[in-house]
Every structure is written in structure tokens, then in C-alpha cells.
Design an enzyme around this catalytic site. Structure first.
Site, PDB file in Angstrom:
ATOM      1  N   LEU A   1       0.188 -10.612  -3.684  1.00  0.00           N
ATOM      2  CA  LEU A   1      -0.834 -11.490  -4.317  1.00  0.00           C
ATOM      3  C   LEU A   1      -0.294 -12.619  -4.482  1.00  0.00           C
ATOM      4  O   LEU A   1      -0.952 -13.593  -5.091  1.00  0.00           O
ATOM      5  CB  LEU A   1      -1.238 -10.800  -5.635  1.00  0.00           C
ATOM      6  CG  LEU A   1      -2.091  -9.458  -5.697  1.00  0.00           C
ATOM      7  CD1 LEU A   1      -2.202  -8.976  -6.899  1.00  0.00           C
ATOM      8  CD2 LEU A   1      -3.441  -9.906  -4.795  1.00  0.00           C
TER       9      LEU A   1
ATOM     10  N   CYS B   1       5.544  -9.520 -10.884  1.00  0.00           N
ATOM     11  CA  CYS B   1       4.303  -9.205 -11.342  1.00  0.00           C
ATOM     12  C   CYS B   1       3.593  -7.797 -11.345  1.00  0.00           C
ATOM     13  O   CYS B   1       2.995  -7.360 -11.679  1.00  0.00           O
ATOM     14  CB  CYS B   1       3.262 -10.183 -10.225  1.00  0.00           C
ATOM     15  SG  CYS B   1       3.668 -11.904 -10.832  1.00  0.00           S
ATOM     16  N   HIS B   2       4.008  -7.178  -9.762  1.00  0.00           N
ATOM     17  CA  HIS B   2       3.434  -6.060  -9.431  1.00  0.00           C
ATOM     18  C   HIS B   2       4.597  -4.917  -8.986  1.00  0.00           C
ATOM     19  O   HIS B   2       4.501  -4.006  -8.536  1.00  0.00           O
ATOM     20  CB  HIS B   2       2.515  -6.147  -8.460  1.00  0.00           C
ATOM     21  CG  HIS B   2       1.297  -6.710  -9.072  1.00  0.00           C
ATOM     22  ND1 HIS B   2       1.056  -8.002  -8.659  1.00  0.00           N
ATOM     23  CD2 HIS B   2      -0.002  -6.696  -9.724  1.00  0.00           C
ATOM     24  CE1 HIS B   2      -0.094  -8.564  -9.382  1.00  0.00           C
ATOM     25  NE2 HIS B   2      -0.524  -7.739 -10.063  1.00  0.00           N
ATOM     26  N   GLY B   3       5.887  -5.542  -8.965  1.00  0.00           N
ATOM     27  CA  GLY B   3       7.033  -4.745  -8.642  1.00  0.00           C
ATOM     28  C   GLY B   3       7.516  -4.805  -7.279  1.00  0.00           C
ATOM     29  O   GLY B   3       8.285  -3.629  -6.805  1.00  0.00           O
TER      30      GLY B   3
END
Length: 165
Positions: free
Chosen positions: A106, A129-131
Site C-alpha cells: 500500500l 503498517c501491514h507486516g
């Protein structure tokens, strides 16, 4: 008379159209940002720096022999986006990894030296943020990111200077 008038009209149309066409060319400030040169001399082995190019961060890592060995021993079957280490670096400059520092999930900015693939000073990248986790060659190893970190167009001007863009 008709031929002369037609030629004069064509020249006039060209003279009117030229400023409009020329205004579509990139300005000097845009051309100046299209490429940057980076001096690699102050970057110590094992260190990652971040430079800004075209408004995005670019990571430049002076990889250690261990970073290179770790990246080369990974089986392609373990990678989401299989790409060998040799394809991610320039021949003769394997110790330098140059890539755009934007997560392919992202668009977050991954952290250098974090995560499970090169933790500490090992050269991996982790996107908090999301790993998503990237290895010592910037290849996606874990998390939701679909692709490896993107490689910009770059070339080495000499052993101590790289031109990005």
C-alpha cells in the site's frame, strides 16, 4: 500566387503552433529532478542510506558478504515473486543494492534492518503498517505485499558514484 500563399500559411501555422508544442516539454526544474548522482564513499559496509529521487525514497545498501550469501542461498520456491539476487544488482557491483523504498502493498516506507529476514544489522526490511517483510535483496518473503521492492533505473559512473534515473 496560390502556391506562395499556401507556403506562407504553412509557415505562419508552424510559427503559431511552435510555442504551444514547446510548452509541453518538461521544464528545467523537472529535468533536474529526473536523475540524481549519489557518492557511495561515505556508506560503510552493512549500512543503508535513504535518498530522495522524484519525490520517493530510494534505499542504497552497502551489503556485507553475509547479506549477499543469505540472498543467494534462498530457494526460488520460497519466494512470492521469484527473482534471483543476481538480477537485483549490477554485475561487478554486487555489494550495492539500490531500490525504491516503497512497500508494494500500500505504499508505506519499510524500515531497514528489521523483521525476520535480516533482523538487526542484517539488511532486511520490515513494513510496520501491514507486516510485509523483505530479505537482504529486497524480495518479499512474508506479508501481504505482492511484489519485491522495485528497482529504479540506475548505473554506476565509477566504483564510488551511482546515477539513479
Amino acid at each position: 500566387m496560390v502556391l506562395t500563399a499556401g507556403a506562407l500559411a504553412a509557415v505562419g501555422a508552424g510559427a503559431v503552433a511552435w510555442p504551444f508544442i514547446h510548452s509541453m516539454n518538461p521544464s528545467a526544474d523537472v529535468l533536474a529532478l529526473s536523475s540524481i548522482e549519489v557518492d557511495l564513499t561515505p556508506i560503510k559496509e552493512g549500512q543503508t542510506i535513504k535518498v530522495k529521487w522524484r519525490g520517493v525514497p530510494v534505499f542504497i545498501r552497502h551489503r556485507t558478504a553475509a547479506d549477499i550469501a543469505d540472498a543467494r542461498k534462498v530457494p526460488m520456491s520460497e519466494l512470492k515473486d521469484p527473482e534471483t539476487d543476481d538480477k537485483r544488482v549490477k554485475k561487478g557491483h554486487e555489494q550495492w543494492l539500490v531500490m525504491i523504498g516503497v512497500c508494494t502493498h500500500l505504499g508505506c516506507i519499510p524500515l531497514a534492518g528489521a523483521g525476520d529476514y535480516g533482523a538487526g544489522d542484517g539488511g532486511g526490511w520490515f513494513c510496520p503498517c501491514h507486516g510485509s517483510q523483505y530479505d537482504t535483496a529486497g524480495r518479499i518473503r512474508m506479508g501481504p505485499a505482492p511484489k519485491n521492492l522495485v528497482l529504479p533505473e540506475y548505473s554506476f559512473l565509477n566504483d564510488n558514484r551511482v546515477k539513479i534515473g
